[in-house]
Design a protein around this motif. Structure first.
Motif, mmCIF file in Angstrom:
data_model
loop_
_atom_site.group_PDB
_atom_site.id
_atom_site.type_symbol
_atom_site.label_atom_id
_atom_site.label_comp_id
_atom_site.label_asym_id
_atom_site.label_seq_id
_atom_site.Cartn_x
_atom_site.Cartn_y
_atom_site.Cartn_z
ATOM 1 N N GLU A 208 22.098 13.306 -11.461
ATOM 2 C CA GLU A 208 21.831 13.519 -10.031
ATOM 3 C C GLU A 208 21.382 14.947 -9.759
ATOM 4 O O GLU A 208 20.441 15.179 -8.998
ATOM 5 C CB GLU A 208 23.071 13.191 -9.206
ATOM 6 N N ALA A 209 22.045 15.926 -10.390
ATOM 7 C CA ALA A 209 21.674 17.325 -10.175
ATOM 8 C C ALA A 209 20.256 17.598 -10.671
ATOM 9 O O ALA A 209 19.489 18.318 -10.020
ATOM 10 C CB ALA A 209 22.669 18.236 -10.893
ATOM 11 N N VAL A 210 19.892 17.013 -11.812
ATOM 12 C CA VAL A 210 18.538 17.209 -12.336
ATOM 13 C C VAL A 210 17.518 16.499 -11.463
ATOM 14 O O VAL A 210 16.428 17.020 -11.199
ATOM 15 C CB VAL A 210 18.452 16.709 -13.793
ATOM 16 N N ALA A 211 17.860 15.296 -10.991
ATOM 17 C CA ALA A 211 16.929 14.527 -10.161
ATOM 18 C C ALA A 211 16.601 15.262 -8.870
ATOM 19 O O ALA A 211 15.475 15.176 -8.368
ATOM 20 C CB ALA A 211 17.526 13.158 -9.838
ATOM 21 N N ARG A 212 17.556 15.997 -8.321
ATOM 22 C CA ARG A 212 17.308 16.717 -7.068
ATOM 23 C C ARG A 212 16.316 17.868 -7.249
ATOM 24 O O ARG A 212 15.710 18.320 -6.287
ATOM 25 C CB ARG A 212 18.624 17.243 -6.491
ATOM 26 N N THR A 213 16.179 18.351 -8.475
ATOM 27 C CA THR A 213 15.223 19.435 -8.730
ATOM 28 C C THR A 213 13.891 18.903 -9.253
ATOM 29 O O THR A 213 12.948 19.669 -9.420
ATOM 30 C CB THR A 213 15.784 20.421 -9.766
ATOM 31 N N LEU A 214 13.811 17.593 -9.486
ATOM 32 C CA LEU A 214 12.591 17.005 -10.044
ATOM 33 C C LEU A 214 11.537 16.847 -8.969
ATOM 34 O O LEU A 214 11.822 16.388 -7.854
ATOM 35 C CB LEU A 214 12.921 15.631 -10.648
ATOM 36 N N ARG A 215 10.311 17.228 -9.288
ATOM 37 C CA ARG A 215 9.201 17.046 -8.350
ATOM 38 C C ARG A 215 8.564 15.674 -8.591
ATOM 39 O O ARG A 215 7.557 15.533 -9.266
ATOM 40 C CB ARG A 215 8.154 18.150 -8.522
ATOM 41 N N ALA A 216 9.225 14.643 -8.048
ATOM 42 C CA ALA A 216 8.729 13.278 -8.188
ATOM 43 C C ALA A 216 8.020 12.899 -6.891
ATOM 44 O O ALA A 216 8.661 12.589 -5.892
ATOM 45 C CB ALA A 216 9.888 12.322 -8.474
ATOM 46 N N THR A 217 6.713 12.942 -6.894
ATOM 47 C CA THR A 217 5.935 12.761 -5.668
ATOM 48 C C THR A 217 5.154 11.460 -5.702
ATOM 49 O O THR A 217 4.431 11.185 -6.662
ATOM 50 C CB THR A 217 4.949 13.934 -5.478
ATOM 51 N N LEU A 218 5.298 10.659 -4.658
ATOM 52 C CA LEU A 218 4.512 9.429 -4.534
ATOM 53 C C LEU A 218 3.074 9.779 -4.178
ATOM 54 O O LEU A 218 2.806 10.823 -3.575
ATOM 55 C CB LEU A 218 5.106 8.536 -3.439
ATOM 56 N N PRO A 219 2.121 8.906 -4.539
ATOM 57 C CA PRO A 219 0.711 9.179 -4.193
ATOM 58 C C PRO A 219 0.505 9.430 -2.709
ATOM 59 O O PRO A 219 -0.311 10.265 -2.324
ATOM 60 C CB PRO A 219 -0.011 7.906 -4.651
ATOM 61 N N GLU A 220 1.261 8.711 -1.852
ATOM 62 C CA GLU A 220 1.062 8.876 -0.414
ATOM 63 C C GLU A 220 1.639 10.185 0.121
ATOM 64 O O GLU A 220 1.417 10.521 1.295
ATOM 65 C CB GLU A 220 1.646 7.691 0.368
ATOM 66 N N ASP A 221 2.383 10.934 -0.725
ATOM 67 C CA ASP A 221 2.948 12.215 -0.294
ATOM 68 C C ASP A 221 2.284 13.417 -0.965
ATOM 69 O O ASP A 221 2.695 14.553 -0.751
ATOM 70 C CB ASP A 221 4.457 12.247 -0.581
ATOM 71 N N GLU A 234 -5.065 9.254 -8.318
ATOM 72 C CA GLU A 234 -3.920 8.475 -7.830
ATOM 73 C C GLU A 234 -4.058 8.197 -6.335
ATOM 74 O O GLU A 234 -3.801 7.081 -5.869
ATOM 75 C CB GLU A 234 -2.615 9.223 -8.095
ATOM 76 N N ILE A 235 -4.457 9.218 -5.575
ATOM 77 C CA ILE A 235 -4.617 9.052 -4.132
ATOM 78 C C ILE A 235 -5.702 8.013 -3.847
ATOM 79 O O ILE A 235 -5.549 7.161 -2.951
ATOM 80 C CB ILE A 235 -4.974 10.392 -3.464
ATOM 81 N N SER A 236 -6.809 8.062 -4.587
ATOM 82 C CA SER A 236 -7.905 7.104 -4.371
ATOM 83 C C SER A 236 -7.433 5.670 -4.599
ATOM 84 O O SER A 236 -7.758 4.770 -3.821
ATOM 85 C CB SER A 236 -9.075 7.423 -5.308
ATOM 86 N N ARG A 237 -6.674 5.466 -5.683
ATOM 87 C CA ARG A 237 -6.171 4.115 -5.954
ATOM 88 C C ARG A 237 -5.203 3.666 -4.875
ATOM 89 O O ARG A 237 -5.248 2.521 -4.407
ATOM 90 C CB ARG A 237 -5.485 4.084 -7.323
ATOM 91 N N ALA A 238 -4.316 4.571 -4.461
ATOM 92 C CA ALA A 238 -3.336 4.223 -3.424
ATOM 93 C C ALA A 238 -4.025 3.984 -2.084
ATOM 94 O O ALA A 238 -3.595 3.121 -1.306
ATOM 95 C CB ALA A 238 -2.293 5.332 -3.284
ATOM 96 N N LEU A 239 -5.103 4.726 -1.808
ATOM 97 C CA LEU A 239 -5.809 4.599 -0.531
ATOM 98 C C LEU A 239 -6.413 3.210 -0.374
ATOM 99 O O LEU A 239 -6.342 2.610 0.703
ATOM 100 C CB LEU A 239 -6.903 5.659 -0.432
ATOM 101 N N ALA A 240 -7.004 2.681 -1.448
ATOM 102 C CA ALA A 240 -7.626 1.357 -1.363
ATOM 103 C C ALA A 240 -6.583 0.297 -1.013
ATOM 104 O O ALA A 240 -6.806 -0.543 -0.138
ATOM 105 C CB ALA A 240 -8.313 1.032 -2.692
ATOM 106 N N ALA A 241 -5.440 0.334 -1.701
ATOM 107 C CA ALA A 241 -4.381 -0.643 -1.417
ATOM 108 C C ALA A 241 -3.806 -0.438 -0.018
ATOM 109 O O ALA A 241 -3.552 -1.404 0.714
ATOM 110 C CB ALA A 241 -3.275 -0.517 -2.465
ATOM 111 N N LEU A 242 -3.613 0.816 0.373
ATOM 112 C CA LEU A 242 -3.060 1.118 1.695
ATOM 113 C C LEU A 242 -3.994 0.637 2.799
ATOM 114 O O LEU A 242 -3.543 0.072 3.808
ATOM 115 C CB LEU A 242 -2.829 2.618 1.820
#
Length: 462
Positions: A208-221, A234-242
Motif C-alpha cells: 500500500e505504501a509503495v502503491a501510493r507513491t506509484l505514478r499509475a495514470t490512466l489514459p484519460e488522465d 494511448e490517448i489516441s486509442r482511448a479517445l476513439a473508444a471514449l
C-alpha cells in the motif's frame, strides 16, 4: 488472501479505475476456483472480474506487480509465494567480479537459462542497488544504479559480438532479426531487475505504501501538454473508444431526457373520461435542438496536441451538433472546415491541417489579439444567435496587444462563448498569459488538460 484482494481493489480505485463493490466481491469469490499459487492464473481471474476497459489494463498490471509480487503475499496454505531466483540467490555469486558477473549474465541470455539469469540479476541488485530499509525512495533510482553498474551498453556489444560470429555476414534480414532479439533480451534484463527491486521494496515498506507513491495514470488522465510519444498513442486509442461511448450516451440522453411542451387540447380531451380531472398529461413531440459549433483553435507548438485531441473528439461527435465549423491559427487564422468534412480519417485530416492551413503571418508565435480581429473581420457576420463559439488555447499572447474588446463583439452575437485552456488554472495570468482579460467575455473558462476534463465539458455542452 481476500484481504489482499480488497486492498488491491482499493488501490485501483485510488488510481481512478472504476471498481464497484460487487466487482470486488466477484473477485474474492473467483479465488475459490483459482490456483492462487499460479500468478498468471491469479492475474487472469482478477483482470476478468475487475477490469472493464482495455485502456485500464496497464494500471492494473502495475498495481498487480506490487500487491502480488512473488515472495510478498500468502496463498492458501499460509506460505509465501516463492519467487524465481529471489533472495536464495543472494551470496551465491559474491566471489565473482563485476566483469565475470556481466559475462555470466551474457551466457545466461545466450543459452536461455532463465533460472540462472534470475539468480544473477538478484545478486546484481544486492550488490549494486544499495537498497536502504525504510527509506522512501522509488524503485527507479535503485534500478538506475543497478543497470548503470551492469553497463548495459557493454552487455549489448558483447551479445552482438557473440551472435555476429555465428551469422552469415551477407544476411541483412538475419542481422536485423538478431538486433531485435538483443533488444528484447536487454528489455528482459531491465524487467527482471525492476521486478526484483519492487519485490524487495514491497517486502520492506508494504504494497500500500509503495502503491501510493506509484505514478499509475490512466489514459484519460494523461496531461495533453506533457505526454510523451507512447502516451499520445494511448490517448489516441482511448479517445476513439471514449467518443463511441459518449456518442451513444448523449444520443440516448437527447432522445429520453427532453420532452416537448404540454399538449393542452389532448390532455383536456382525455380528462373527460375522468370527470374532467387531468389524470394523464400529454406533451407535444419534442423538436431536439442541436448547437451550432464554431471552434477556433491555437495549433502552435505549445498546445498543438491539445487542439488535435479536442478537434478529434468534436468531429467524432459531429452528429450531436447541427453544424461544425473549424478555424486554426498561430498568428494568422484560416478556416479548415472543408478539410475535415472531406476526410473520413480524422488523424489524416489533422495532418493535412498542419500542412495546408495558412496560420503563420509574421514570426510564427501566437498572437490572439490579431487573430481575433482577423476572425471578426472575415467571418464575424456569420456568427448568429445559434452559434456556440469555443476557443482552444492557453491565452499566452507573447506580450502582443490583447484586443479583448473584439471578443466582446463576438459574445454579443453568439449564443455562448466558451474557452478551453490546457494549462492548470494556477498558471493562468502568469508570464505572458492574459486569460483574465478574455475570461470576462466568456460564459465559462474551463481547465481542459486531459480526456476526462474534455469529456466533462462535451457532456455539459451537448
Amino acid at each position: 488472501m481476500i484481504k489482499r484482494v480488497v486492498e488491491f481493489a482499493e488501490a485501483l480505485r485510488r488510481s481512478k479505475v472504476p471498481v464497484s463493490l460487487l466487482e470486488s466481491i466477484d473477485a474474492c469469490s473467483s479465488l475459490a476456483s483459482c490456483d492462487i499459487a499460479d500468478r498468471s492464473a491469479l492475474r487472469s481471474y482478477l483482470s476478468a472480474t475487475l477490469i472493464k476497459d482495455h485502456s485500464h489494463q496497464k494500471v492494473f498490471d502495475q498495481l498487480f506487480e506490487l500487491y502480488f509480487s512473488p515472495g510478498t503475499y500468502q496463498h492458501g496454505n499460509g506460505e509465501l509465494l516463492s519467487s524465481e531466483g529471489g533472495d536464495e540467490a543472494d551470496g551465491v555469486f559474491d566471489d565473482f567480479g563485476d566483469i565475470e558477473l556481466r559475462e555470466l549474465i551474457k551466457e545466461s541470455l545466450l543459452q536461455g537459462d532463465e533460472v540462472q539469469l534470475h539468480n544473477l540479476l538478484a545478486s546484481a541488485v544486492s550488490r549494486y542497488a544499495g537498497i536502504e530499509p525504510g527509506r522512501p525512495v522509488g524503485g527507479v533510482y535503485y534500478a538506475f544504479k543497478t543497470l548503470r553498474q551492469l553497463d548495459m551498453e557493454k552487455l549489448k556489444l558483447s551479445l552482438f559480438d557473440a551472435r555476429f560470429e555465428e551469422m552469415d555476414k551477407s544476411d541483412s534480414l538475419g542481422i536485423k532479426m538478431m538486433n531485435r532479439d538483443i533488444e528484447l533480451a536487454l528489455d528482459k534484463v531491465r524487467k527482471l531487475v525492476d521486478d526484483d527491486i519492487r519485490r524487495r521494496i514491497v517486502g520492506d515498506r508494504g504494497a500500500e505504501a509503495v502503491a501510493r507513491t506509484l505514478r499509475a495514470t490512466l489514459p484519460e488522465d494523461i496531461d495533453f501538454m506533457h505526454a510523451n510519444a507512447d502516451e499520445l498513442r494511448e490517448i489516441s486509442r482511448a479517445l476513439a473508444a471514449l467518443a463511441r461511448k459518449l456518442a451513444a450516451r448523449l444520443g440516448q440522453r437527447r432522445r429520453r431526457g427532453h420532452r416537448g411542451s404540454l399538449d393542452f387540447r389532448r390532455t383536456i380531451r382525455r380528462s373527460i373520461a375522468n370527470g374532467g380531472v387531468p389524470v394523464d398529461l400529454f406533451f407535444h413531440k419534442p423538436v431536439p435542438t442541436k448547437p451550432e459549433l464554431v471552434i477556433v483553435a491555437d495549433i502552435s507548438g505549445s498546445v498543438a496536441s491539445f487542439a488535435r485531441f479536442t478537434l478529434s473528439m468534436v468531429y467524432a461527435l459531429s452528429e450531436q451538433f447541427s453544424k461544425v465549423r473549424s478555424f486554426v491559427f498561430i498568428d494568422e487564422i484560416d478556416e479548415v472546415t472543408e478539410i475535415f468534412e472531406s476526410s473520413d480519417d480524422i488523424e489524416q485530416a489533422i495532418k493535412l491541417v498542419s500542412t495546408k492551413a495558412r496560420v503563420v503571418w509574421l514570426d510564427g508565435h501566437s498572437d490572439y489579439g490579431r487573430v481575433m480581429e482577423s476572425f471578426v473581420e472575415r467571418w464575424g457576420e456569420e456568427i448568429t444567435h445559434r452559434s456556440t463559439v469555443i476557443f482552444l488555447g492557453d491565452a499566452r499572447n507573447n506580450y502582443h496587444p490583447s484586443r479583448s474588446q473584439v471578443l466582446a463583439s463576438v459574445r454579443m452575437k453568439a449564443r455562448a462563448v466558451y474557452w478551453l485552456n490546457p494549462e492548470p488554472s494556477a498558471y493562468w495570468d502568469s508570464g505572458d498569459s492574459i486569460m483574465s482579460q478574455y475570461s470576462v467575455y466568456c460564459d465559462s473558462v474551463d481547465e481542459c488538460r486531459n480526456l476526462r476534463q474534455l469529456q466533462s465539458f462535451v457532456e455539459k455542452l451537448v
